[in-house]
Enzyme design. Structure first.
Site, mmCIF file in Angstrom:
data_model
loop_
_atom_site.group_PDB
_atom_site.id
_atom_site.type_symbol
_atom_site.label_atom_id
_atom_site.label_comp_id
_atom_site.label_asym_id
_atom_site.label_seq_id
_atom_site.Cartn_x
_atom_site.Cartn_y
_atom_site.Cartn_z
ATOM 1 N N GLU A 147 41.058 94.863 43.873
ATOM 2 C CA GLU A 147 39.661 95.752 43.935
ATOM 3 C C GLU A 147 39.672 96.580 45.196
ATOM 4 O O GLU A 147 39.557 97.898 44.970
ATOM 5 C CB GLU A 147 38.607 94.968 43.609
ATOM 6 C CG GLU A 147 38.237 94.263 42.305
ATOM 7 C CD GLU A 147 37.900 95.482 41.286
ATOM 8 O OE1 GLU A 147 37.926 96.810 41.674
ATOM 9 O OE2 GLU A 147 37.796 94.961 40.001
ATOM 10 N N SER A 148 39.884 96.172 46.252
ATOM 11 C CA SER A 148 39.816 97.091 47.487
ATOM 12 C C SER A 148 40.901 96.820 48.506
ATOM 13 O O SER A 148 40.657 97.184 49.570
ATOM 14 C CB SER A 148 38.352 96.672 48.168
ATOM 15 O OG SER A 148 38.707 95.453 48.743
#
Length: 396
Positions: free
Chosen positions: A123-124
């Protein structure tokens, strides 16, 4: 947690013809209509005005809606960029740094810490790529200019304004993706309201600035999505030569004994073992890698509703455990590139005079146009794909 939007819902006919002045006037009218709707949701006029004062529409978001890699990128390219040696190394460092928080989340919710870290990494990039778009600006733009998704984005906007009003996160730091996902593990605002938890004991739920809050919240999400402690998400398998592809599918679960009776084996040849049901995924068809997947894969899938995404998280989690990556070959003669190889490709393109922008491993429009030119020169269809053949040609 980026909510994926089917291409059929993305028609925004005529919007590109709007002038900036007209767009701004429409935006102001839209905000005026939203204020009483926010009040009906318990958001004060003061909070609404403070959050929306001075914002303008960001119409570039509308182009991004049509370029979601989970749907447009070949599975081998998608996974190669997300689960490479670089991300595994970064993930191991992040797991060592935040080992106590991950262990506490695992103990609290019964979710494997490696799966939590897999979500965080995909996700990040372990907090390195959280996203920089102001959430209120992004969501008001989508509410005002994406009419077929108006109610969905309106709900996310109201949830965002509630986050600001409740004081969980400093509004100046409330930034994320074009679709409104934010924080280390990219929750949508409505998901934050339902499932975010305090992981560091300070009484706030700040998934932007607190890694413990983010990993505990992610564990809570996976638990509520049906994660079963001790059950594997799945693993790579070898299919028999006569396997019927119509039997494949995440939802078409059978007892492992049924698959074993058909001749399905682990990729290393060992028999299937376990008293649980699983489906079989063949993301590139019967001639590519295959996987048995359990209900824990379904829990991961629910985070973003794309099987390629679910596989990226699951495979990254396995690599973080020290397990090997995919063993079977993808059905392509043009191998995918890791992020390091993509940066090398961009460096070589720039050295030959192509304007590719920043050398960052991210394949944007400038890099794709440069790749198309190279593809034409070496006799390939000009698709703008960062593959092994183009890289080898540039090296030569």
């Amino acid at each position: 947690m980026k909510k994926l939007l089917a291409p059929a819902l993305l028609a925004l006919a005529g919007l590109s013809l709007a002038t900036p002045v007209a767009a701004q006037a429409d935006f102001g009218s839209c905000l005026a209509r939203l204020k009483p709707q926010a009040a009906a949701k318990g958001i004060s006029g003061q909070a609404f005005d403070a959050a929306t004062r001075g914002i303008t529409p960001d119409l570039t978001i509308l182009d991004l809606m049509n370029n979601q890699p989970e749907f447009k990128t070949a599975i081998w390219d998608y996974l190669s960029a997300l689960v490479d040696d670089e991300r595994v190394q970064d993930g191991r460092a992040a797991m060592q740094q935040w080992g106590r928080a991950l262990a506490a989340a695992e103990a609290r919710f019964g979710v494997d810490r490696h799966a939590i870290a897999g979500v965080w990494g995909v996700e990040s990039n372990f907090g390195k790529d959280i996203g920089g778009r102001p959430l209120v600006q992004s969501l008001t733009t989508l509410v005002c200019y994406a009419p077929r998704r108006n109610e969905y984005f309106k709900g996310e906007l109201m949830a965002t304004l509630k986050i600001v009003q409740d004081g969980d996160i400093n509004p100046a730091n409330l930034r994320g993706s074009w679709a409104g996902a934010f924080g280390h593990t990219q929750f949508m605002p409505s998901t934050f309201q339902r499932l975010a938890v305090d992981g560091d004991g300070d009484g706030r739920r700040d998934i932007m600035n607190s890694v413990p809050d983010a990993v505990h919240s992610t564990a809570n999400f996976l638990k509520k999505a049906g994660w079963v402690n001790g059950l594997p998400w799945g693993y790579e398998v070898r299919l028999p030569a006569n396997f019927n592809p119509g039997l494949a599918g995440r939802k078409n679960k059978k007892p492992l004994s049924s698959w074993a009776a058909m001749g399905v084996r682990r990729v290393d040849g060992r028999p299937l073992e376990g008293n649980y049901s699983a489906g079989i995924l063949i993301p590139a068809g019967v001639n590519g890698p295959a996987f048995v997947v359990t209900r824990n894969f379904d829990a991961v899938y629910s985070y973003n509703a794309a099987e390629s995404y679910g596989l990226a998280i699951a495979l990254l989690g396995d690599r973080l455990k020290g397990l090997p990556g995919i063993q079977a070959a993808w059905p392509t003669d043009d191998p995918p590139l890791s992020r390091a190889q993509r940066r090398e490709l961009q460096t070589l393109l720039a050295a030959r005079g192509y304007d590719i922008g920043e050398v960052d491993g991210k394949i944007g429009s400038k890099t794709r146009e440069a790749i198309k030119d190279v593809e034409r020169r070496i006799g390939l269809e000009p698709r703008g794909r960062p593959g092994g053949k183009v890289l080898q040609a540039l090296r030569g």
